[in-house]
Design an enzyme around this catalytic site. Structure first.
Site, PDB file in Angstrom:
ATOM      1  N   PHE A 170       0.809  -1.221   0.000  1.00 42.83           N
ATOM      2  CA  PHE A 170       0.000   0.000   0.000  1.00 42.83           C
ATOM      3  C   PHE A 170       0.838   1.265   0.000  1.00 42.83           C
ATOM      4  O   PHE A 170       0.350   2.325  -0.367  1.00 42.83           O
ATOM      5  CB  PHE A 170      -0.926   0.022   1.226  1.00 42.83           C
ATOM      6  CG  PHE A 170      -0.231   0.357   2.523  1.00 42.83           C
ATOM      7  CD1 PHE A 170       0.015   1.675   2.891  1.00 42.83           C
ATOM      8  CD2 PHE A 170       0.199  -0.636   3.386  1.00 42.83           C
ATOM      9  CE1 PHE A 170       0.664   1.997   4.077  1.00 42.83           C
ATOM     10  CE2 PHE A 170       0.850  -0.336   4.573  1.00 42.83           C
ATOM     11  CZ  PHE A 170       1.071   0.994   4.918  1.00 42.83           C
ATOM     12  N   LYS A 197      -1.053  -8.285  -8.933  1.00 41.68           N
ATOM     13  CA  LYS A 197      -2.066  -8.242  -7.884  1.00 41.68           C
ATOM     14  C   LYS A 197      -1.769  -7.020  -7.030  1.00 41.68           C
ATOM     15  O   LYS A 197      -0.981  -7.065  -6.094  1.00 41.68           O
ATOM     16  CB  LYS A 197      -2.026  -9.524  -7.052  1.00 41.68           C
ATOM     17  CG  LYS A 197      -3.344  -9.901  -6.373  1.00 41.68           C
ATOM     18  CD  LYS A 197      -3.843  -8.903  -5.337  1.00 41.68           C
ATOM     19  CE  LYS A 197      -3.014  -8.911  -4.076  1.00 41.68           C
ATOM     20  NZ  LYS A 197      -3.585  -7.953  -3.038  1.00 41.68           N
ATOM     21  N   GLU A 199      -4.958  -4.246  -2.291  1.00 38.84           N
ATOM     22  CA  GLU A 199      -6.394  -3.975  -2.282  1.00 38.84           C
ATOM     23  C   GLU A 199      -6.733  -2.672  -1.571  1.00 38.84           C
ATOM     24  O   GLU A 199      -7.857  -2.181  -1.663  1.00 38.84           O
ATOM     25  CB  GLU A 199      -7.135  -5.147  -1.627  1.00 38.84           C
ATOM     26  CG  GLU A 199      -6.896  -5.329  -0.146  1.00 38.84           C
ATOM     27  CD  GLU A 199      -5.641  -6.124   0.182  1.00 38.84           C
ATOM     28  OE1 GLU A 199      -5.517  -6.583   1.332  1.00 38.84           O
ATOM     29  OE2 GLU A 199      -4.778  -6.276  -0.707  1.00 38.84           O
ATOM     30  N   ARG A 200      -5.758  -2.079  -0.890  1.00 38.27           N
ATOM     31  CA  ARG A 200      -5.996  -0.802  -0.220  1.00 38.27           C
ATOM     32  C   ARG A 200      -5.826   0.380  -1.171  1.00 38.27           C
ATOM     33  O   ARG A 200      -6.448   1.415  -0.979  1.00 38.27           O
ATOM     34  CB  ARG A 200      -5.028  -0.644   0.947  1.00 38.27           C
ATOM     35  CG  ARG A 200      -5.142  -1.727   2.007  1.00 38.27           C
ATOM     36  CD  ARG A 200      -4.107  -1.506   3.083  1.00 38.27           C
ATOM     37  NE  ARG A 200      -4.164  -2.529   4.117  1.00 38.27           N
ATOM     38  CZ  ARG A 200      -3.451  -2.507   5.229  1.00 38.27           C
ATOM     39  NH1 ARG A 200      -2.617  -1.503   5.437  1.00 38.27           N
ATOM     40  NH2 ARG A 200      -3.551  -3.464   6.118  1.00 38.27           N
ATOM     41  N   CYS A 208       9.541   1.525   3.843  1.00 40.55           N
ATOM     42  CA  CYS A 208      10.464   0.532   4.395  1.00 40.55           C
ATOM     43  C   CYS A 208      11.868   1.086   4.539  1.00 40.55           C
ATOM     44  O   CYS A 208      12.702   0.472   5.204  1.00 40.55           O
ATOM     45  CB  CYS A 208      10.469  -0.724   3.533  1.00 40.55           C
ATOM     46  SG  CYS A 208      11.106  -0.473   1.867  1.00 40.55           S
ATOM     47  N   GLU A 257       8.322  -2.665  14.150  1.00 33.62           N
ATOM     48  CA  GLU A 257       8.320  -1.591  13.157  1.00 33.62           C
ATOM     49  C   GLU A 257       7.036  -0.780  13.339  1.00 33.62           C
ATOM     50  O   GLU A 257       5.939  -1.263  13.063  1.00 33.62           O
ATOM     51  CB  GLU A 257       8.388  -2.175  11.744  1.00 33.62           C
ATOM     52  CG  GLU A 257       8.595  -1.136  10.662  1.00 33.62           C
ATOM     53  CD  GLU A 257       8.752  -1.771   9.287  1.00 33.62           C
ATOM     54  OE1 GLU A 257       9.175  -1.050   8.362  1.00 33.62           O
ATOM     55  OE2 GLU A 257       8.451  -2.977   9.136  1.00 33.62           O
TER      56      GLU A 257
END
Length: 520
Positions: free
Chosen positions: A163, A187, A190-191, A295, A396
């Site tokens: 996301f 793929k 989905e967010r 990240c 994290e």
């Protein structure tokens, strides 16, 4: 959880429904399960993304497999020319893509444009694929015997994206995969699926043939489909550790190549001689920018000595002036977190710091953002007196929070960083070349910055996170990315001249392996 904070249910809604892309056509799903895509600044539903049905996912995978039969034989320079067109289209639609990212993900518009640009650089670097795919040749390894190799595409590849970088990460994946002659089944998260769908439209406009790029949607079932389908030969994933470990284990168990970039805990070591203003500006941008949802965020400061540690209060004072707000507002410094669940988790970890003995110098929990009270807000947070066993350090936070530790020597700072399981990125701030060289030589982290807070390599290199931050031995983009998307074929060929053909006995014993002293 891939769908944390998102409702999945059967219902009708006025919100637009995103389609799948199957063999060059944008096709509405027949599913009765839809996932709400929400604006994180308001939590209003902006679109619905389908849980693609098994039949739709099968059609997409088989379409990629069929397209590979012809796409693999398209000359590499022709494939790359399509990438040139795609790069031009991404430049043209940068503002559109940034607006989609801001609405679905919450980034400020400048940060969203940076998201697009860093992906665009990878598309542009696809121009180097013909060179990077070149093999090797050694002539006359024996009489009239030559050996040479070349790199071939794998087949159907799959990209599963996170996301936090809705444009950059898809552009790390499918352009390089199809430039190497593979087909790609994507793929998206989905967010935040909108940017990936717009990129798919641009790929078709650029000339990517039907089936070379297909897109499916969903959460766990779609991920498991990609891990299990026999036509899929390789999976690229960027995201959290739970999903990444699952994808790597399940994908490799099914014989697939997997590159899985996962979590991080990036340390910034600050030496006493570091330029104060450089450190403060770097930490403000690297710890709090993008609401800490990247990240490569520099989420951990390791101050070497009291003089360096004195910078923490000034970082907190400057951070307190950063403005929270929706990403499309020109004066916003920090946007919302992606979901209420992400907000609550960040707040919980911040609270645990105080309970475990650390000191919250700047507390960003439960801020007020007038007019956007329903947003997923966490303000800039700075925590000092942190120990390595504290939850705010071991976990994290993935929010705009900087945890601060203090050591006495550079050796201690290196040991502390190396003891952390993650190896994505780190940095040192110093004016000493000797200290910088010692750090970069002894640190066990894949990407190192020297007075650079977020050392993400440009596409002519590769994204070289290491240790628990990645599963798989081939990194994203650059030369190693091409190696991931290709396989080596080696040919040993013997062509006798007319004289040799007339005297086959001169070739030696038929079927015998060569030995020392044997005439070749």
């Amino acid at each position: 959880m891939l769908s944390a904070g998102r409702a999945v249910r059967a219902f009708s809604s006025a919100a637009p429904k995103l389609p799948n892309l199957i063999n060059g056509e944008f096709v509405q799903s027949t599913t009765n399960k839809w996932i709400e895509v929400r604006n994180p600044a308001t939590n209003e539903v902006v679109s619905l993304v389908p849980e693609s049905t098994p039949e739709e996912m099968e059609a997409a995978a088989e379409g990629c497999a069929d397209a590979f039969k012809t796409w693999k034989d398209v000359p590499v320079q022709s494939r790359v020319r399509i990438m040139h067109k795609l790069a031009d289209l991404v430049k043209r639609d940068t503002d559109i893509l940034a607006a989609i990212i801001t609405e679905e993900q919450g980034k400020t518009l400048p940060d969203a444009k940076g998201d697009v640009f860093r992906g665009l650089e990878v598309v542009e670097h696809c121009a180097s694929v013909p060179t990077l795919m070149m093999g090797e040749t050694l002539g006359n390894v024996a009489t009239n015997l030559d050996t040479y190799s070349y790199n071939q595409p794998l087949g159907v590849t799959c990209g599963i994206t996170p996301f936090n970088f809705p444009a950059m990460i898809p552009l790390w994946m499918f352009p390089l995969a199809i430039s190497c002659g593979n087909t790609s089944l994507m793929k998206p998260s989905e967010r935040v699926p909108g940017a990936a769908m717009h990129l798919a439209k641009l790929a078709i406009e650029a000339g990517v043939p039907p089936g070379v790029l297909n897109v499916i949607h969903g959460a766990h079932d779609a991920v498991n489909f990609c891990c299990d389908h026999p036509a899929i030969k390789a999976i690229s994933f960027v995201g959290g550790n739970l999903a990444g470990e699952h994808i790597f284990a399940r994908g490799t168990a099914n014989g697939k190549r997997v590159q899985s970039n996962m979590g991080a805990k990036n340390h910034g070591v600050i030496m006493p001689d570091a330029d104060r203003e450089t450190v403060i500006q770097a930490m403000l941008a690297a710890a709090f920018g993008a609401a800490g949802q990247r990240c490569m965020a520099l989420s951990t400061a390791v101050f070497v000595g009291d003089e360096a540690a004195s910078m923490a209060d000034e970082i907190a004072e400057r951070a307190s002036k950063l403005k929270l707000g929706p990403g499309n507002s020109a004066d916003t410094d920090i946007g919302p977190l992606i979901s209420p669940a992400a907000r609550d988790r960040a707040n919980e970890l911040i609270g645990s710091a105080e309970a475990e003995g650390a000191r919250i110098v700047l507390d960003g929990r439960n801020p007020s953002v007038p007019g956007f009270e329903e947003g997923n807000w966490v303000g800039p947070t700075l925590i000092t007196d942190v120990e390595t066993h504290h939850s705010c350090y071991t976990e994290e936070i993935f929010g705009p929070a900087l945890v601060c530790l203090k050591v006495d020597t550079l050796d201690e700072a290196i040991a502390l960083t190396n003891a952390n399981p993650y190896g994505n990125g780190c940095a040192i701030f110093t004016k000493s070349g000797a200290a910088a060289r010692k750090f970069q030589h002894e640190i066990d982290v894949g990407q190192v910055g020297v007075n650079v807070p977020i050392p993400v390599p440009l596409p002519m290199f590769s994204f070289t996170g290491s240790r628990a931050s990645i599963r798989g031995d081939l990194n994203f983009y650059g030369k190693r990315g091409v190696q991931f998307f290709t396989q080596i074929k080696t040919i040993t060929a013997k062509w006798d001249d007319d004289e040799m053909s007339a005297a086959p006995e001169a070739a030696g014993s038929f079927g015998a392996m060569p030995t020392l002293g044997q005439k070749k």
